[in-house]
Design a protein around this motif. Sequence first.
Motif, PDB file in Angstrom:
ATOM      1  N   LEU A 106       0.876  -1.156   0.000  1.00  0.00           N
ATOM      2  CA  LEU A 106       0.000   0.000   0.000  1.00  0.00           C
ATOM      3  C   LEU A 106       0.922   1.216   0.000  1.00  0.00           C
ATOM      4  O   LEU A 106       1.692   1.397   0.946  1.00  0.00           O
ATOM      5  N   VAL A 107       0.844   2.010  -1.041  1.00  0.00           N
ATOM      6  CA  VAL A 107       1.754   3.135  -1.178  1.00  0.00           C
ATOM      7  C   VAL A 107       0.950   4.423  -1.257  1.00  0.00           C
ATOM      8  O   VAL A 107       0.212   4.648  -2.226  1.00  0.00           O
ATOM      9  N   GLU A 108       1.101   5.250  -0.231  1.00  0.00           N
ATOM     10  CA  GLU A 108       0.385   6.519  -0.191  1.00  0.00           C
ATOM     11  C   GLU A 108       1.186   7.614  -0.884  1.00  0.00           C
ATOM     12  O   GLU A 108       2.429   7.580  -0.903  1.00  0.00           O
ATOM     13  N   SER A 109       0.472   8.570  -1.423  1.00  0.00           N
ATOM     14  CA  SER A 109       1.102   9.729  -2.045  1.00  0.00           C
ATOM     15  C   SER A 109       0.165  10.926  -1.940  1.00  0.00           C
ATOM     16  O   SER A 109      -1.013  10.762  -1.615  1.00  0.00           O
ATOM     17  N   GLY A 110       0.717  12.097  -2.220  1.00  0.00           N
ATOM     18  CA  GLY A 110      -0.119  13.286  -2.261  1.00  0.00           C
ATOM     19  C   GLY A 110      -0.015  14.201  -1.057  1.00  0.00           C
ATOM     20  O   GLY A 110      -0.620  15.270  -1.046  1.00  0.00           O
ATOM     21  N   GLY A 111       0.722  13.782  -0.046  1.00  0.00           N
ATOM     22  CA  GLY A 111       0.869  14.634   1.120  1.00  0.00           C
ATOM     23  C   GLY A 111       1.760  15.833   0.825  1.00  0.00           C
ATOM     24  O   GLY A 111       2.368  15.933  -0.235  1.00  0.00           O
ATOM     25  N   GLY A 112       1.817  16.738   1.789  1.00  0.00           N
ATOM     26  CA  GLY A 112       2.663  17.911   1.623  1.00  0.00           C
ATOM     27  C   GLY A 112       2.272  19.010   2.576  1.00  0.00           C
ATOM     28  O   GLY A 112       1.525  18.789   3.538  1.00  0.00           O
TER      29      GLY A 112
ATOM     30  N   GLY B 186      -0.151   0.873   4.937  1.00  0.00           N
ATOM     31  CA  GLY B 186       0.895   1.563   4.215  1.00  0.00           C
ATOM     32  C   GLY B 186       1.840   2.253   5.175  1.00  0.00           C
ATOM     33  O   GLY B 186       1.658   2.203   6.402  1.00  0.00           O
ATOM     34  N   GLN B 187       2.846   2.917   4.618  1.00  0.00           N
ATOM     35  CA  GLN B 187       3.847   3.606   5.432  1.00  0.00           C
ATOM     36  C   GLN B 187       3.406   5.013   5.826  1.00  0.00           C
ATOM     37  O   GLN B 187       3.930   5.595   6.777  1.00  0.00           O
ATOM     38  N   GLY B 188       2.456   5.547   5.095  1.00  0.00           N
ATOM     39  CA  GLY B 188       1.937   6.864   5.431  1.00  0.00           C
ATOM     40  C   GLY B 188       2.525   7.983   4.598  1.00  0.00           C
ATOM     41  O   GLY B 188       3.604   7.860   4.008  1.00  0.00           O
ATOM     42  N   THR B 189       1.786   9.081   4.573  1.00  0.00           N
ATOM     43  CA  THR B 189       2.245  10.300   3.902  1.00  0.00           C
ATOM     44  C   THR B 189       1.969  11.475   4.833  1.00  0.00           C
ATOM     45  O   THR B 189       0.910  11.547   5.457  1.00  0.00           O
ATOM     46  N   GLN B 190       2.931  12.367   4.926  1.00  0.00           N
ATOM     47  CA  GLN B 190       2.822  13.481   5.858  1.00  0.00           C
ATOM     48  C   GLN B 190       1.983  14.604   5.269  1.00  0.00           C
ATOM     49  O   GLN B 190       2.204  15.037   4.134  1.00  0.00           O
ATOM     50  N   VAL B 191       1.044  15.072   6.057  1.00  0.00           N
ATOM     51  CA  VAL B 191       0.252  16.257   5.716  1.00  0.00           C
ATOM     52  C   VAL B 191       0.512  17.303   6.786  1.00  0.00           C
ATOM     53  O   VAL B 191       0.331  17.041   7.981  1.00  0.00           O
ATOM     54  N   THR B 192       0.953  18.468   6.357  1.00  0.00           N
ATOM     55  CA  THR B 192       1.208  19.569   7.273  1.00  0.00           C
ATOM     56  C   THR B 192       0.385  20.772   6.846  1.00  0.00           C
ATOM     57  O   THR B 192       0.487  21.221   5.700  1.00  0.00           O
TER      58      THR B 192
END
Length: 115
Positions: free
Chosen positions: A3-9, A106-112
Amino acid sequence: VQLVESGGGLVQPGGSLRLSCAASGFTFSSYTMSWYRQAPGKERELVATISRATSSTNYADSMKGRFTISRDNAKNTVSLQMNSLKPEDTAVYLCTAQGLYYSYWGQGTQVTVSS
């Protein structure tokens, strides 16, 4: 299984982000998919869930009306559209698949969310 997350930022308060999770290695359409999030020093919390069969959705109260979860079983992806973001939405967002016998993360994606 992946499971691969994307789109954070980084996004300003009031802004939007769309997270995606690409799944592989299992029968995606047979799994309920969810997004969780975990902020520093806080417990992991459920953000939204979408069922495998009917694509019915469920949201945490604080996300209702701002977040939308969706899935594409043909592309093995689940997405999370996040609008009207607040600083308290800052967290690592994780995609998870729940089946009858197995669950995957998944490993997660950071949202700030910050100005």
